[in-house]
Scaffold this motif. Sequence first.
Motif, short mmCIF file in Angstrom:
data_model
loop_
_atom_site.label_atom_id
_atom_site.label_comp_id
_atom_site.label_asym_id
_atom_site.label_seq_id
_atom_site.Cartn_x
_atom_site.Cartn_y
_atom_site.Cartn_z
N TYR B 303 -23.90 -4.77 -36.15
CA TYR B 303 -22.49 -5.04 -35.88
C TYR B 303 -21.77 -5.55 -37.12
N ASP B 329 -21.30 -6.16 -29.69
CA ASP B 329 -21.62 -7.48 -30.20
C ASP B 329 -22.82 -7.40 -31.13
N SER B 330 -23.21 -8.51 -31.61
CA SER B 330 -24.25 -8.58 -32.62
C SER B 330 -25.58 -8.03 -32.08
N VAL B 365 -21.27 -0.80 -31.01
CA VAL B 365 -22.66 -1.19 -31.27
C VAL B 365 -23.13 -1.91 -30.02
N TYR B 366 -24.10 -1.34 -29.32
CA TYR B 366 -24.54 -2.00 -28.09
C TYR B 366 -26.02 -1.75 -27.83
#
Lengths: 265, 451, 121
Positions: B303, B329-330, B365-366
């Motif tokens: 991310y 998220d990250s 981004v997942y």
Amino acid sequence: MLLSSVIIVLREVLEAALLISILIALSKKTSLSAHWLIWSCLLGLSGAIVYGMNINNVSDWFDGVGQEVTNAFIQLLIYCMLVLYILILSRFLVHKNTFHFLTRLIMIIIVALAITREGTEIVLYFFSVTHSKTHLTAVVGMTIGASIGVSVGFLFYYLLNSLKLEQSIFIGLILLLLVSAGMVSQASLLLIQADWLPAQLPLWNSSAFISEKSVTGQLLYVLLGYESTPTALQVSLYVLAIIVPIGLMQVLNKVYPKKINLASL
Amino acid sequence: MKSIRFFLSIVILSTITIMAFLAALNGYNDSMASAEELFDTELVDKANLLAISYSVRPPETRISDIAKFDQIKESQQSEQYFAFQIWKNEKILLTSINAPQDAIAHFESGFHYKNFLNHRWRTYSQYNKKTNIWILTAERIDIRYVLAENIVLETIIPVVIMLPFLGLLIWTIITYGLSPLRNLAQELGDKRADDLTALSIENQPVELIQVVNSTNDLFERLKASFLREKRFSSDAAHELRTPISAIKIHLHNLSHLISEDEQSFIQLRSSVDRMGHLIEQILNLNRTSTEQYMSRFSTIDLYSLAQEVIASEYKHFAQKNLQISLEGDSNTINGDKFSLELLVQNLISNACKYTPESGEVLIKVYCNVGDIIFQIEDSGSGIPVDKYERLFDRFYRLDGDCHTSNTIGCGLGLAIVKQIVELHHAEIFLGQSSFKTGLMVRVVFSKEDLS
Amino acid sequence: MNYFINHVCHFFRFQIIIFITVFVLLIPVQVYAGTPIIHIEIRNHLFIPSEIIIPKETKVKLIIHNKDETDEEFESYELNREKVIVGQRKGVIFIGPLPSGVYPFFGEFFPKTAQGKVIVK
């Protein structure tokens, strides 16, 4: 006791093992996985046990000839399936692809029926013998017979497998033709024994050359359905059983011609 | 699957089984035949004995006396097992207590079989011409058979019991015998892609020396050609970099001298830019190739990586008035920082290039069932499904050289992306974007390789 | 369609000839009135009687009563017969017509004692 238990088990196991080894070798050659074998073995074994348990009921069918009629029916069913399989295989020689699902289904049916048919006698023998005092001998004999039968099956499989693709399929086809004709001959004999087919005087007696009791005779019986004293009816049905699949192959080749003509091989 | 081990084990065991059992059965047959002979001889002996003992006795002895003789003489077991009769002129003179009143054998000299008293018997008939007496002796077949078989079986059972152990032994021996082959395969399998050092020829069996020699030879040649290729492309790219920089400087100087609107000048500049880009990409391709790849993997947050790249590329998006958004998220993966950056950068700049003015680009981004997914969608014109496969080919550009968008590109971007994806054992998928038109690129870093 | 049938007929000349031969072979099937019935008992793994006499070239119905607990398989290579006779049950086997001679049979499960022969006169 030992020898007879060896012979009983060996004869039945050999018949099934040869058929199975031909089919596995061919399915390897036509790039089918051999997983179907597990299913057909399980089906066949349970079939043999169920048939063996109910043999007394089956025997009483059709005025006491139920056993013969049932066995003949199984043999004829195997024959029909083998003819179907032979036709599919002959098409494989022509255009190199198999109907995977159908082929596998047919092979499962063939092997399950063959194991049911051959296994029943072993099951019955086993139950009969364990009642008597000398069952250790019989168990040893059965082990020996089964081991020899299975070993011959393995060697036969590797022999067929070591051949080139077209060679092995061609030889496999011929063997299957002979085995299937043997099935018909056995079925006709059973129906004669049950008086469903007319009995006749034997056409010839070749027991002086090859006795059915001899090892050669037994092997020929397994491979070709050899009888030393066949009747005219049996011989005719045998010949017919060979001609029908060949004729059907030719019809298929005529209707869907392709570059390789099977009849000319 | 063909396995040498299976083949050898099964074929050898089958052959031994057949041979051993046939030999055992043959031995059984012979022993049983000898036992039969022995029992038959005994039957004859008993008949002879009876004949002698009878000739000693006065012929007028009555049956009742003989019955007594029987009871004394015959033991319990042989009473069941052995029977005899003495006949004269079709009249019974003497009989064992267990024999029936009818004749227990045919009046015909020699051995026969006969069923009586619910058993099958082996019988022997002996005729004495002088005294006109028939001596008939009989032994129960089932008992005598069991007696013989029990003895013979002792020799066969060990063969049967031995067989599973033999099978195990054959399996072990073959496994051991094939171990050099397995070791060689293991050694080759364990080799890293860039490890082209020669295999050791020591301790190799004669059968494998040729294989090892040929493989080493092949490695040698492969190493040489790799080295040549590596040196050539990096040297070439490096060597080209310098003149390109020089050209760029001269171009800059030139811009002061002539009008910047000059068509040829604009074309020249864009061509030089393109050439510079191509050389950079070739160098990237070389740096990320599997053979070259040496650097250690580290934990990288996809991310924040995407954030960084977007920030650096933002000016291009602003130029075209594109709306770019990042969702998710990250999520951390294990990977190589440099190449992953290159991957994200290539994908983002592709999206930027092929999306018309005022379009949209969406990056996500997942994490999906443990797989970390990097996904980028644009609202460009998209790509026909049948072209998807070719897209990853080196130097392939959609519609060949007549590219509709007037953008710099050399057709290496997705080839590099693919190479990086393979490096990380990830997977890449192309599809329709969630906008009206446009392409969706999804890179899936699978769970197993993250651990 | 007609063409196809012609074609098939032409194609199967050889097979048709064999079919005809087969059916000619099937014709001399004699028809017998009233099949003689013979009873055989299996007791203690013995055939009782162990010798049966049947007329030559006649079909005979054997009814085998198994009085033992165990199954037995009636088997004869010479007669080409094979049938499991379940314990405490009976089984029917048709034999013949046969040319004169001696045809041994045996119980395959207990062959040492279960021995017998058919004498065709």
